[in-house]
Design an enzyme around this catalytic site. Structure first.
Site, PDB file in Angstrom:
ATOM      1  CB  CYS A  70      -0.976  -0.088   1.277  1.00  0.00           C
ATOM      2  SG  CYS A  70      -2.020   1.568   1.429  1.00  0.00           S
ATOM      3  CB  CYS A 184      -3.234   3.844  -5.115  1.00  0.00           C
ATOM      4  SG  CYS A 184      -4.567   3.187  -4.276  1.00  0.00           S
TER       5      CYS A 184
HETATM    6  N1  DGL Z   1      -3.981   0.526  -1.663  1.00  0.00           N
HETATM    7  C1  DGL Z   1      -3.812   1.916  -0.935  1.00  0.00           C
HETATM    8  C2  DGL Z   1      -2.387   2.576  -1.727  1.00  0.00           C
HETATM    9  O1  DGL Z   1      -1.758   1.877  -2.460  1.00  0.00           O
HETATM   10  C3  DGL Z   1      -4.632   2.843  -0.618  1.00  0.00           C
HETATM   11  C4  DGL Z   1      -6.060   2.475  -0.565  1.00  0.00           C
HETATM   12  C5  DGL Z   1      -6.857   3.331   0.549  1.00  0.00           C
HETATM   13  O2  DGL Z   1      -6.998   4.642   0.207  1.00  0.00           O
HETATM   14  O3  DGL Z   1      -7.303   2.472   1.458  1.00  0.00           O
HETATM   15  O4  DGL Z   1      -2.220   3.601  -1.540  1.00  0.00           O
END
Ligand code: DGL
Length: 271
Positions: A70, A184
């Protein structure tokens, strides 16, 4: 080796899918922090707290390395996390460097659009990175928080997603932009839609394969190339949601579909 991944939700499964096919013979854990998704609009302190809690849980399950799958959690919490544990911690950041290098090499000095959550875009980590790798100031930033909730609802090919993205990308065309960075992990599932809206010329770049390479490198594990990876037996993954073991057939089937979607994108899904 037991390797623990976590994300706020399903985004990290796109990185995990790449990892399990490229790095054979490991034990895999994945924790989706579904109690707190989305992270991308929370405070830095809140996200840093969730980040350390997720890692603490994975360590308690025996993880010998942690992948923060993430970008948002990495931006907000990886420093704290590294202070907390001795095991290798692999984070993610928008693939700005490969985007600059790739577009330089192609000779097209066009602009690069970095998409991510509002938190990733405002944190110092990304600003520092851009300062280091973008001397010509070719990078623009675009937050796309709406894609996170659409992804959690598996609405990848929905009319809602198409309208949201078409509107958000109104001013983005191949005339001006050579590449778009998917900063993301939730955004990776929407690659076909980005492609449809932007056309064939804008390169779509995510950080998944780079993260998997880094994981292999840091942990001293072998890494397979594309065709060998595609032929891999699919290994067991132990799934959790905010620290609770997932065993219900519906959620497992959902996670199976997500892996299929990423595998179906093939090599271009993991530039
Ligand atoms: N999957 C996360 C990222 O790579 C963010 C998603 C969220 O906002 O929870 O930033």
């Amino acid at each position: 080796m037991k390797i623990g991944f976590f994300d706020s939700g399903i985004g990290g499964i796109s990185v995990l899918t790449e990892a399990v096919s490229r790095i054979p013979d490991q034990e895999w854990l994945f924790d989706a922090d579904t109690d707190h998704v989305p992270y991308g609009e929370k405070t830095t302190a809140e996200i840093a707290h969730y980040t350390t809690e997720n890692a603490r849980f994975l360590l308690s399950e025996g993880a010998e390395a942690i992948v923060v799958a993430c970008n948002t959690a990495t931006a907000a919490g990886i420093r704290l996390l590294r202070e907390m544990t001795q095991v290798p911690v692999i984070g993610m950041e928008p693939a700005v460097k490969p985007a600059v290098e790739l577009t330089d090499a192609s000779g097209k000095k066009k602009r690069i659009l970095v998409t991510a959550t509002p938190v990733t875009l405002r944190e110092a980590k990304l600003k520092d990175l851009i300062g280091r790798v973008d001397p010509e100031h070719r990078v623009d930033l675009l937050p796309l928080p709406g894609l996170v909730t659409l992804a959690e609802r598996e609405a990848f090919d929905s009319q809602e997603a198409r309208s949201y993205l078409t509107e958000a990308l109104t001013d983005v065309s191949a005339d001006d932009y050579a590449a778009l960075v998917l900063g993301c992990t939730h955004f990776v599932y929407f690659k076909p839609l980005f492609r449809e809206i932007l056309g064939p010329e804008v390169r779509l770049i995510d950080g998944n394969i780079g993260t998997v390479r880094r994981l292999a490198d840091v942990c001293g594990l072998p890494i397979l190339k594309g065709p060998e990876a595609a032929a891999q037996e699919k290994p067991e993954i132990t799934w959790y949601q905010s620290g609770r073991r997932v065993t219900d057939a519906e959620t497992l089937a959902f996670y199976g579909r997500l892996q299929e979607r990423i595998r179906g994108m093939g090599e271009s899904g993991s530039l």
